[in-house]
Design a protein around this motif. Structure first.
Motif, short mmCIF file in Angstrom:
data_model
loop_
_atom_site.label_atom_id
_atom_site.label_comp_id
_atom_site.label_asym_id
_atom_site.label_seq_id
_atom_site.Cartn_x
_atom_site.Cartn_y
_atom_site.Cartn_z
N GLY A 28 0.82 -1.22 0.00
CA GLY A 28 -0.04 -0.10 0.00
C GLY A 28 0.70 1.26 -0.05
N GLN A 29 2.08 1.24 -0.17
CA GLN A 29 3.07 2.29 -0.08
C GLN A 29 3.19 2.94 -1.58
OE1 GLN A 29 6.29 1.60 2.34
NE2 GLN A 29 5.44 3.07 3.62
N LEU A 30 3.33 4.14 -1.77
CA LEU A 30 3.69 4.81 -3.13
C LEU A 30 5.00 5.26 -2.75
CD1 LEU A 30 0.45 5.01 -3.11
CD2 LEU A 30 0.63 6.47 -4.67
N VAL A 156 3.00 -5.45 -7.01
CA VAL A 156 3.62 -4.22 -7.22
C VAL A 156 2.89 -3.45 -8.66
CG1 VAL A 156 5.95 -3.14 -7.46
CG2 VAL A 156 5.56 -5.01 -6.07
N LEU A 157 2.96 -2.27 -8.48
CA LEU A 157 2.81 -1.54 -9.68
C LEU A 157 3.67 -0.55 -10.00
CD1 LEU A 157 -0.07 -1.05 -11.71
CD2 LEU A 157 -0.86 0.64 -10.32
N ALA A 188 1.99 -2.21 -3.78
CA ALA A 188 3.07 -1.32 -3.50
C ALA A 188 3.13 -0.47 -5.01
CB ALA A 188 4.22 -2.03 -3.21
N ALA A 189 3.40 0.73 -4.94
CA ALA A 189 3.32 1.40 -6.25
C ALA A 189 4.75 2.42 -6.35
CB ALA A 189 2.26 2.33 -6.55
N VAL A 190 5.37 2.13 -7.34
CA VAL A 190 6.62 3.06 -7.97
C VAL A 190 6.32 3.80 -9.05
CG1 VAL A 190 9.12 2.87 -8.25
CG2 VAL A 190 7.93 1.00 -6.89
N MET A 191 6.22 5.12 -8.90
CA MET A 191 6.17 6.11 -9.90
C MET A 191 7.42 6.79 -10.26
SD MET A 191 2.35 7.55 -8.73
CE MET A 191 3.23 8.30 -7.09
N THR A 192 7.79 6.95 -11.44
CA THR A 192 8.77 8.02 -11.86
C THR A 192 7.97 9.06 -12.07
OG1 THR A 192 8.76 7.38 -14.15
CG2 THR A 192 10.25 6.22 -12.77
N ALA A 203 2.42 10.80 -3.27
CA ALA A 203 3.50 9.66 -2.78
C ALA A 203 3.79 9.68 -1.07
CB ALA A 203 4.99 9.62 -3.42
N ASP A 204 3.74 8.40 -0.62
CA ASP A 204 4.16 8.33 0.63
C ASP A 204 5.59 8.63 0.99
OD1 ASP A 204 1.58 7.34 1.63
OD2 ASP A 204 2.14 5.53 0.38
N ARG A 205 6.44 8.22 0.07
CA ARG A 205 8.02 8.57 0.03
C ARG A 205 8.38 8.72 -1.20
NH1 ARG A 205 9.81 2.94 1.65
NH2 ARG A 205 11.98 3.87 1.43
N PHE A 206 9.63 9.54 -1.00
CA PHE A 206 10.18 9.94 -2.32
C PHE A 206 11.58 9.46 -2.27
CE2 PHE A 206 11.65 13.23 1.09
CZ PHE A 206 13.00 13.28 0.79
N LEU A 207 12.32 9.27 -3.39
CA LEU A 207 13.57 8.95 -3.68
C LEU A 207 14.06 9.98 -4.73
CD1 LEU A 207 14.61 5.27 -3.57
CD2 LEU A 207 15.52 6.89 -5.49
#
Lengths: 264, 357
Positions: A28-30, A156-157, A188-192, A203-207
């Motif tokens: 459930g984290q983005l 995972v998306l 879990a979603a990872v977006m660029t 987003a819940d977190r940034f990188l």
């Protein structure tokens, strides 16, 4: 849920693209992956999806390495929404049905049709079901592509710039949809992304990536002007407004390129 | 995602799918009707009842039986098979190469076949001129010509496969390799034609006129096996082609091994085309246009596009061949001329109709 460990990627004959990359993401984290053009954001997504094999490191989904899975198995764990989506002459329903490909046998089953209908209903796309996707707007097509990835029933998306070339309403709409779906179904979603404000809002977190490495990682409220300045080489102010983080170019914003050109 | 278990099929979807199925069934019935008509008409008229009796294995009049089994049935079946094979290969190639101009001949196969035939005519002594009742020129050694044309087609495919393995199986690499090889083989044919005598030159040009009448039962048997295998393979990959249409990255994310599917599809399409071209000569247009006609009517879903293209190809080639036999009887026009005459207006009509919506 998703564990990316010590990833190192380079191209044949070229230098390193990503090095020493590591992060974990729970259900459930983005996660918004941010950084300038060419820093390796899309390469990271392709690596997570095993489209690119890294020189070193591992990607684990539910403790299973994606590099030891078949293409069909990966497709059951990971959904991917590409930056560019082609639209042939096909209804939205059939375009989403394509997402069942990893699960399909010779015939399309009643279960497959049911799941497609449910995803369309869930994303509020039922009214588009019988429309041809080559006649849709960019926002509608993007939602159909997200529906196609969701009907794979992934854990995972992965979304490569899901809001590029969309207007503001569609950007908010799409990101809101992604967040809602991820939270409701523990995906879990990872977006660029390029838009820092939208990324930090949804987003819940940034990188932050810089020179192929993780420069900074954290919660949106931990973003500082110095981080953004160091990654993008642009002077910015980070403001807090209504509980949200907003990044705005400083009044006297200039890039180093501009500064150099100004020199006598 | 357990919530996905409770979806309701949108109203109208079943009817939408059924329309496509009915279209294919309609095409099938029309193909059967056309087959019977094509066998019935010609220099000697065979009543439709006799044709139906012969096709269903019931006793028929001896003369009709000879005409049907020795001449018209293999002729018609060759048209059906060649049309189906070329159109199915075209539908697959347009998806694999992601190019609307994709066809079995995009990879330079027609030029390769023509070169192979010219090579046999000139250097293997397969070309002498004869006069027959229906055609001014025949090729003295058809088997050698066929074999040579087939080998040239296969060689072309192998070169493209080798290039694709070195440079990656991208559509651009495949299409450009095909264009380059086509130009190379055309130049080779021109070179041979320049040094050929009148008889050889006539035989070379004659070969390029695609003609389903060249096929006997043996050729029909070979083509049936090749076309059936290719069509089964393409249908088996229908979801892969749909996925590739959505973009290479999307296809990979759906578990499709894009390069492998592209390479295998190209090889199968090339082989089935090589069989047809080497037996019948160059029959262009069917493989390019039939899938487009079908796409304009029922969309891009390969579950329906592949069978419908096969039937459309069969109908177009059979109708063209029948017309070619009847128009200037006892002379027989090259069928390739008729396929364009019948297919191009139909396609242009569909093109304009869709634009004006």
């Amino acid at each position: 849920m998703l564990a990316v460990k010590d990833i190192r990627i380079g191209y044949k004959g070229g230098g390193l693209v990503l090095d020493d990359l590591e992060f974990n993401l729970g259900r459930g984290q983005l996660l918004a992956v941010l950084g300038p053009n060419g820093v390796g954001k899309t390469t990271l997504l392709r690596c997570i999806n095993a489209m690119i094999k890294p020189w070193a490191g591992s990607v684990l989904v539910e403790d299973a390495s994606v590099f030891h899975m078949t293409a069909a198995e990966i497709a059951k764990y990971l959904g991917y929404v590409a930056q560019r989506n082609e639209a042939g002459r096909m209804t939205a329903f059939d375009a989403v049905l394509l997402g069942r490909k990893p699960h399909l046998r010779w015939r399309v089953s009643r279960e497959d049709l049911t799941k497609v209908s449910a995803v369309l209903h869930h994303l509020g796309l039922e009214h588009l079901a019988l429309r041809h996707i080559d006649e849709m707007s960019g926002g509608e097509l993007q939602k159909v592509c997200i529906a196609r990835a969701l009907v794979q029933e992934p854990q995972v998306l992965l979304l490569d710039e899901p809001t590029s070339s969309l207007d503001l309403k569609n950007q908010l709409d799409i990101l809101g949809t992604i967040r809602r779906v991820a939270k409701q179904h523990g995906i879990a979603a990872v977006m660029t992304m390029h838009d820092l404000n939208l990324a930090l809002r949804f987003a819940d977190r940034f990188l932050f990536l810089k020179h192929g490495r993780v420069f900074a990682c954290g919660r949106p409220d931990q973003v500082t002007a110095e981080m953004v300045q160091a990654v993008y080489d642009v002077q910015v102010d980070v403001l807090h407004h209504d509980g949200q983080v907003v990044v705005v170019p400083a009044a006297n914003a200039s890039t180093s390129a501009k500064r150099y050109s100004d020199r006598p | 995602m357990s919530h996905l278990d409770h979806g309701r099929l949108p109203a109208g979807y079943t009817a939408y799918v059924n329309r496509k199925v009915y279209f294919i069934l309609g095409l099938l019935l029309f193909t059967i009707f056309l087959l019977v008509t094509a066998i019935s008409v010609g220099a000697v008229h065979v009543p439709v009842g006799e044709v139906v009796r012969a096709l269903t294995g019931m006793p028929t009049e001896a003369r009709a039986q000879v005409i049907i089994y020795n001449i018209r049935l293999p002729h018609a079946l060759a048209a059906l098979l060649a049309g189906s094979g070329l159109a199915a290969a075209g539908a697959a190639m347009q998806s694999i190469l992601r190019n609307p101009l994709g066809s079995p001949f995009t990879l330079g196969l027609s030029q390769a076949g023509a070169f192979g035939a010219a090579f046999a005519v000139m250097l293997l002594d397969a070309g002498t001129m004869q006069s027959t009742q229906v055609s001014a020129v025949t090729i003295a050694n058809p088997y050698l010509t066929t074999l040579s044309a087939f080998l040239a087609c296969v060689l072309t495919s192998l070169i493209i496969v080798a290039i694709a393995r070195i440079r990656g199986a991208s559509p651009e690499v495949m299409v450009l390799s095909g264009v380059a090889l086509g130009a190379l083989f055309s130049a080779g044919t021109m070179f041979l034609q320049y040094f050929a005598d009148d008889v050889q030159l006539a035989a070379m040009v004659f070969w390029t006129f695609g003609d389903v009448g060249r096929a006997g039962w043996r050729e029909v048997g070979f083509m049936a096996a090749a076309v059936a295998a290719a069509v089964i393979y393409f249908v088996f990959n229908r979801w892969n082609y749909n996925a590739i249409d959505a973009g290479d990255e999307t296809a990979r994310s759906l578990g499709v091994q894009v390069e492998r599917v592209r390479m295998a599809g190209m090889i199968i399409a090339s082989l089935v085309t090589a069989f047809i071209v080497s037996f019948l000569g160059v029959i262009g247009f069917v493989g390019l246009i039939c899938p487009h006609i079908v796409r304009r009517i029922i969309g891009d879903d390969h579950r329906f596009v592949l069978p419908a293209s096969c039937l459309t190809g069969a109908v177009l080639l059979l109708a063209s061949d029948t017309a070619a036999r009847l128009m200037l009887a006892p002379h027989v026009l090259p069928v390739a001329v008729l396929t364009a005459f019948l297919g191009a207006p139909a396609f242009l009509y569909l093109l304009i109709q869709r634009r004006s919506r």
